[in-house]
Structure formats: structure tokens, C-alpha cells
Design an enzyme around this catalytic site. Structure first.
Site, PDB file in Angstrom:
ATOM      1  CE1 TYR A  35      -4.122   1.855   0.364  1.00  0.00           C
ATOM      2  CE2 TYR A  35      -2.463   3.388   1.267  1.00  0.00           C
ATOM      3  CZ  TYR A  35      -3.900   2.969   1.126  1.00  0.00           C
ATOM      4  OH  TYR A  35      -4.661   4.053   0.624  1.00  0.00           O
TER       5      TYR A  35
ATOM      6  CG  PHE B  53      -6.619  17.411 -24.130  1.00  0.00           C
ATOM      7  CD1 PHE B  53      -6.761  16.672 -25.842  1.00  0.00           C
ATOM      8  CD2 PHE B  53      -7.359  16.435 -23.151  1.00  0.00           C
ATOM      9  CE1 PHE B  53      -7.473  15.622 -25.418  1.00  0.00           C
ATOM     10  CE2 PHE B  53      -7.378  15.676 -23.219  1.00  0.00           C
ATOM     11  CZ  PHE B  53      -7.349  14.667 -24.484  1.00  0.00           C
ATOM     12  CB  THR B  54     -11.440  16.561 -25.223  1.00  0.00           C
ATOM     13  OG1 THR B  54     -10.886  15.924 -24.154  1.00  0.00           O
ATOM     14  CG2 THR B  54     -12.364  17.350 -26.197  1.00  0.00           C
TER      15      THR B  54
ATOM     16  CG  ASP C 193      -1.549  17.507 -21.732  1.00  0.00           C
ATOM     17  OD1 ASP C 193      -0.349  17.021 -21.634  1.00  0.00           O
ATOM     18  OD2 ASP C 193      -1.855  18.197 -22.241  1.00  0.00           O
TER      19      ASP C 193
ATOM     20  CE  LYS D 129      -3.540   9.609 -23.908  1.00  0.00           C
ATOM     21  NZ  LYS D 129      -3.493  11.417 -23.779  1.00  0.00           N
TER      22      LYS D 129
ATOM     23  NE  ARG E  81     -10.445  14.467 -29.343  1.00  0.00           N
ATOM     24  CZ  ARG E  81     -10.782  14.472 -28.563  1.00  0.00           C
ATOM     25  NH1 ARG E  81     -12.318  14.442 -29.161  1.00  0.00           N
ATOM     26  NH2 ARG E  81     -10.315  13.400 -27.758  1.00  0.00           N
TER      27      ARG E  81
ATOM     28  CG  PHE F 228     -15.888  13.540 -27.120  1.00  0.00           C
ATOM     29  CD1 PHE F 228     -15.498  15.259 -26.150  1.00  0.00           C
ATOM     30  CD2 PHE F 228     -14.885  12.494 -26.995  1.00  0.00           C
ATOM     31  CE1 PHE F 228     -14.150  14.982 -25.222  1.00  0.00           C
ATOM     32  CE2 PHE F 228     -13.943  12.974 -26.008  1.00  0.00           C
ATOM     33  CZ  PHE F 228     -13.271  13.792 -25.346  1.00  0.00           C
TER      34      PHE F 228
HETATM   35  C1  LIG Z   1      -4.836  11.763 -23.857  1.00  0.00           C
HETATM   36  C2  LIG Z   1      -4.516  13.149 -23.130  1.00  0.00           C
HETATM   37  C3  LIG Z   1      -4.914  14.200 -21.738  1.00  0.00           C
HETATM   38  C4  LIG Z   1      -5.658  13.155 -20.963  1.00  0.00           C
HETATM   39  O1  LIG Z   1      -4.440  11.492 -20.476  1.00  0.00           O
HETATM   40  P1  LIG Z   1      -5.696  10.862 -19.613  1.00  0.00           P
HETATM   41  O2  LIG Z   1      -4.338   9.689 -19.928  1.00  0.00           O
HETATM   42  O3  LIG Z   1      -6.635  10.685 -21.465  1.00  0.00           O
HETATM   43  O4  LIG Z   1      -6.578  11.075 -18.914  1.00  0.00           O
HETATM   44  C5  LIG Z   1      -4.560  15.653 -21.524  1.00  0.00           C
HETATM   45  N1  LIG Z   1      -3.372  16.464 -22.390  1.00  0.00           N
HETATM   46  C6  LIG Z   1      -3.574  15.809 -24.038  1.00  0.00           C
HETATM   47  C7  LIG Z   1      -2.766  16.816 -24.876  1.00  0.00           C
HETATM   48  C8  LIG Z   1      -3.773  14.235 -24.582  1.00  0.00           C
HETATM   49  O5  LIG Z   1      -3.621  13.723 -25.300  1.00  0.00           O
END
Ligand SMILES: *Cc1c(COP(=O)(O)O)cnc(C)c1O
Length: 484
Positions: A74, A126-127, A217, A260, A384, A451
Site C-alpha cells: 500500500y 484539450f477536452t 502538458d 501516450k 475531433r 463526445f
Molecule cells: C490524453 C490526453 C490528456 C488526458 O490524459 P488521460 O490519460 O486520457 O486522462 C491530456 N492532454 C492531452 C494532450 C492528451 O492527449
């Protein structure tokens, strides 16, 4: 004389996962059941899945071996310390707060730094990032250069921030109402477009002179570093790892989706320099994610991410990764299909507005095109455009961004060149049949990030894609051997 050699994957395949092609009539049924939203199609009903590059990477044998070395304590798992070491060494942030994925880190950062009434500039939204800023009481402002909104512009760094736009905003609202600038590298919604080192240097100088933080980011920062190495004067002699570190060194912290760049199926982190801010984040992560040494992840996930970070910065890997995206993009461009230029780092973006001029914006051409591509070929892509952009929180009106795109996102280390050939053929077939695509309207619209779960129906037609004359819908797909 140096002879030409194609890029090729710096790995060979050890484990395979079978995939199956369906018939067109099956896909017609599946997309209708899914409300014409590719997010709601079952993965088993997809032939080649280009929905996203998020969490869809193939892990290496070393990462899988690392999974077996998970220390599922933990508190104080050794895998946490491996991750901390990797982030400190590769990204340069001394303070690490693990989170279950990128948006977990965005949530913490937004809660920590944004006060109601604050303003947060960024290079295109970004969303999830923007929504967390808004939920914390902030207002997002797009300060990306104008070229980013033009799919035909060949600007090499379309992700750059327009310093004049940033300065105008800071003058208008006052520096004390701007807690930080969020710089995304690369910019997903502009088409995977990079930010230049020169631009980040200027942004960093501007912000730090005014007490404004710069937050990266860093989701696709490795891919951004590769573009800098390839395109920016004076940068060619440096390694991707060196450039990545230079980018991070200009910032005060970063949110990261390990799903990513870092080649894992789940995981993320918040990286910071200020120990006081980090202590607050470590306190907050306990509320929303888990103890500060696991942040919603299993020990094995932390280990896979620590190893994935080191694999992601290898030059041969990143060259083949982006080489594959280029391969697809160049073939489509050659066939005259309108795509966002230059080709980005993680995806090829189809310009749906250019491809479907007969579908009005309020009938969501990109949503329709993604649904039609699935019907045509079993290839799954993502909208998108206006559906992703959502509604303005103040007015409740639909937001119509300049870019109305369909994203063909390439998972890392998953598909081969032959898969990219099939995708090319499918998109070209749809391009030839583009007049047969119909617009869509909502039948269900969720409140947040619509979306993901929205449902639609075709406007004035039974199908989103009319059947070619004389086609047999139940026909099995026909595959040819040999080259074309
Ligand atoms: C995917 C993404 C996020 C969010 O990450 P998650 O792991 O999906 O929560 C933030 N910024 C960008 C540019 C992304 O492509």
C-alpha cells in the site's frame, strides 16, 4: 555515398492478438446500435482500431517482465521509487505525484492553482484539460498562433503560442489572475503539431518575469522533441532525450498521461519543482486517487511506466513511431485526400469540413465521416470537431472550432505497414463515395465531455453512408494477394 534505407520497426513480434473483418451489413447494424458514435462500438466489432493512441500501445517484453516485479505494498512500493527515478532523470521534475492517468493530474493541478475568476491561457484546448480548468472556476483562453487553425498551413511549429495574444490577455485581466499558462507539446487538437524550443523559451521568459507559472502538458513531449530535432535550426545534433529535458527545464511542472508517450496501458503523473506545492498535491492525491506513492495505480503499473519512459526516448523507436504516421499521411495526401498539414506526430487528421462540403456544421461532418468510415471498412477513427468542442458554459451554445477533423490515431508498436495500406485504401474508397455521406443530429447529449457518450441519428436519410449501387451488403470482404 549513403544508400537509401527505409525506417523499420526496431522490434520483432513475439505475441499476436487475432482481429476479424466483418461484413458491411454487420457494421451497419453495429454503428446504428452505437448511436453513430465510434466510442460506443465494441472493440470486437472493429477491424483496425485507430480510435486513439491512448493506452493502446503494445508493451515490450521488458515491460511485461517488470509487471511481474510489481511490489503491491500500500505504501512505499519499490516501483514508485523506480518511477520517481525515471521521471527525475528523463523529465527533470524532482517532485512526482502518480495519478491513474493524465486527467487525474489535471484535476489536482487545476484544484491547486486555479481560483474562481482566474484565467488560464493555453495553446488550443484539450477536452479534459479545459474541463478541469472550468470546473475549478477558471476560464480557458486559446493563445495558439493563427496558423494552427488553418489545416492547409505548412508552418513547421503550428503548436506555438502567439506572444501577442498572451500579452493582450495578461494586460486585460492582470497577471495576478493568470495562475499559469498550460503549454501542450504536441498539440493534439491542432493535428499533433509541435511547439518550437524558441517559442517555449520566449513563453517561459515572459511568464516568469510576471510571476506566472508555465505548466507543460507533457503527454506527447517526446514526439514534440523529435520534431524539434528534425525541424528547428541548431537542434539537429542533439538527442531526443536532451531536447526533451531542455523543454521541461523551461517549465515549473507538468501533467502527464503515461498512456501516450510512455507506452503503457494505464498511468499518469504530476511533476513539480516547488516542494511546497508538491506537498499540497501529495495531500490532495490521497483524496482523489490514492496514497501519494501509488496514486490509483498498482505497483506493476508504476513499474511498466518507469520502463516505458526509458524506451520512449530511444531514437530508433521514435523514428519508426513517427515514420509510420508519415507513411499513412503521405499515401493519403498523394491520393488527394484533404488532411491537416504538416503531418503530426501521433495521428493523421482528415479535414472533414473540406471533404464533406454538403454537410452543414450543425450536422457534424466529422462525426458523420467517422461513422461512415467504420461502415465502409471496419476502421475506427474519432471525431475531433464541434462534438468534441462541446457547448460554451456561459451561453450554452454549440462551439464551432475552425477545425472539423477526423483523427486516425496510430497506436504505438501495434499495427504493421500492411494495416496502414488497408487504412489508406479504405479512406480513399470513402473519399470517392463522399457524396453518399449524410449528416447527423443528437438523440442523446450528455452534459460533460459529450463526445464520449453522445448518440446520433442520420438527418433525412436511413443510413449515414448510402450503399453503392448494386452492392451486396452481406458479401465477405475480398482480399487480394500481391502488391497493388
Ligand atoms: C490524453 C490526453 C490528456 C488526458 O490524459 P488521460 O490519460 O486520457 O486522462 C491530456 N492532454 C492531452 C494532450 C492528451 O492527449
Amino acid at each position: 555515398m549513403t544508400r537509401h534505407r527505409s525506417w523499420a520497426e526496431p522490434w520483432k513480434i513475439k505475441v499476436v492478438e487475432p482481429i476479424e473483418m466483418t461484413t458491411r451489413s454487420e457494421r451497419e447494424r453495429h454503428i446504428r446500435d452505437a448511436g453513430f458514435n465510434t466510442f460506443l462500438v465494441r472493440s470486437e466489432e472493429v477491424y483496425i482500431d485507430l480510435l486513439t493512441d491512448s493506452g493502446t500501445s503494445a508493451m515490450s517484453d521488458r515491460q511485461w517482465a517488470g509487471m511481474m516485479m510489481g511490489d503491491e505494498a500500500y505504501a512505499g512500493s519499490r516501483n514508485y521509487y523506480h518511477l520517481e527515478e525515471a521521471v527525475r532523470e528523463i523529465y527533470g521534475y524532482q517532485e512526482l505525484i502518480p495519478t491513474h492517468q493524465g486527467r487525474g493530474a489535471e484535476h489536482l493541478l487545476s484544484k491547486l492553482l486555479i481560483k474562481p475568476g482566474d484565467h488560464v491561457p493555453g495553446n488550443m484546448y484539450f477536452t479534459t484539460t479545459r474541463l478541469h480548468q472550468e470546473l475549478a472556476g477558471g476560464t480557458f483562453h486559446d493563445v495558439i498562433i493563427d496558423e494552427a487553425h488553418n489545416p492547409a498551413s505548412e508552418h513547421p511549429f503550428k503548436g506555438d503560442i502567439d506572444l501577442a495574444k498572451l500579452d493582450a490577455l495578461v494586460r486585460e485581466v492582470g497577471a495576478e489572475r493568470v495562475p499559469y499558462v498550460c503549454v501542450a507539446v504536441t498539440v493534439n487538437l491542432a493535428g499533433g503539431q509541435p511547439v518550437s524550443m524558441a517559442n517555449l523559451v520566449k513563453v517561459s521568459e515572459y511568464c516568469h518575469a510576471r510571476g506566472i507559472k508555465v505548466m507543460l502538458d507533457a503527454t506527447r513531449a517526446v514526439e514534440n522533441a523529435w520534431f524539434i530535432q528534425q525541424r528547428e535550426p541548431g537542434m539537429h545534433g542533439r538527442t531526443v532525450a536532451q531536447i526533451l529535458r531542455m523543454l521541461c527545464d523551461l517549465t515549473d511542472g507538468a501533467t502527464m498521461s503515461g498512456k501516450k508517450d510512455s507506452l503503457v496501458n494505464i498511468g499518469g503523473w504530476l511533476g513539480l519543482r516547488d516542494p511546497k506545492l508538491a506537498a499540497k498535491a501529495q495531500n490532495l492525491v490521497v483524496v482523489y486517487e490514492g496514497l501519494h506513492t501509488y496514486g490509483g495505480l498498482a505497483g506493476r503499473d508504476l513499474e511498466a511506466m518507469a520502463i516505458g519512459i526509458r524506451e520512449s526516448i530511444q531514437e530508433s523507436y521514435i523514428r519508426s513511431r513517427i515514420g509510420q504516421v508519415y507513411y499513412l499521411g503521405e499515401r493519403l495526401q498523394h491520393a488527394g485526400v484533404p488532411i491537416v498539414k504538416p503531418i503530426g506526430g501521433h495521428a493523421v487528421f482528415l479535414d472533414a469540413a473540406a471533404m464533406l462540403p454538403h454537410v452543414p456544421r450543425d450536422q457534424f461532418p466529422a462525426q458523420a465521416l467517422a461513422a461512415a468510415l467504420y461502415v465502409e471498412s471496419g476502421v475506427r477513427a474519432m471525431e475531433r470537431g464541434a462534438v468534441s468542442a462541446g457547448r460554451d458554459p456561459a451561453t450554452g451554445e454549440n462551439r464551432y472550432p475552425k477545425l472539423e477533423l477526423v483523427r486516425l490515431t496510430i497506436p504505438r508498436r501495434v499495427y504493421t505497414q500492411a494495416h496502414m495500406d488497408v487504412v489508406t485504401e479504405s479512406v480513399i474508397a470513402l473519399f470517392e463515395d463522399r457524396d453518399r455521406v449524410h449528416g447527423l443530429r443528437f438523440t442523446y447529449e450528455p452534459e460533460y465531455l459529450r463526445f464520449f457518450q453522445a448518440r446520433f441519428e442520420p438527418v433525412g436519410a436511413a443510413r449515414v453512408l448510402d450503399t453503392p449501387d448494386g452492392a451486396d451488403l452481406s458479401e465477405e470482404p475480398h482480399f487480394e494477394l500481391g502488391g497493388s
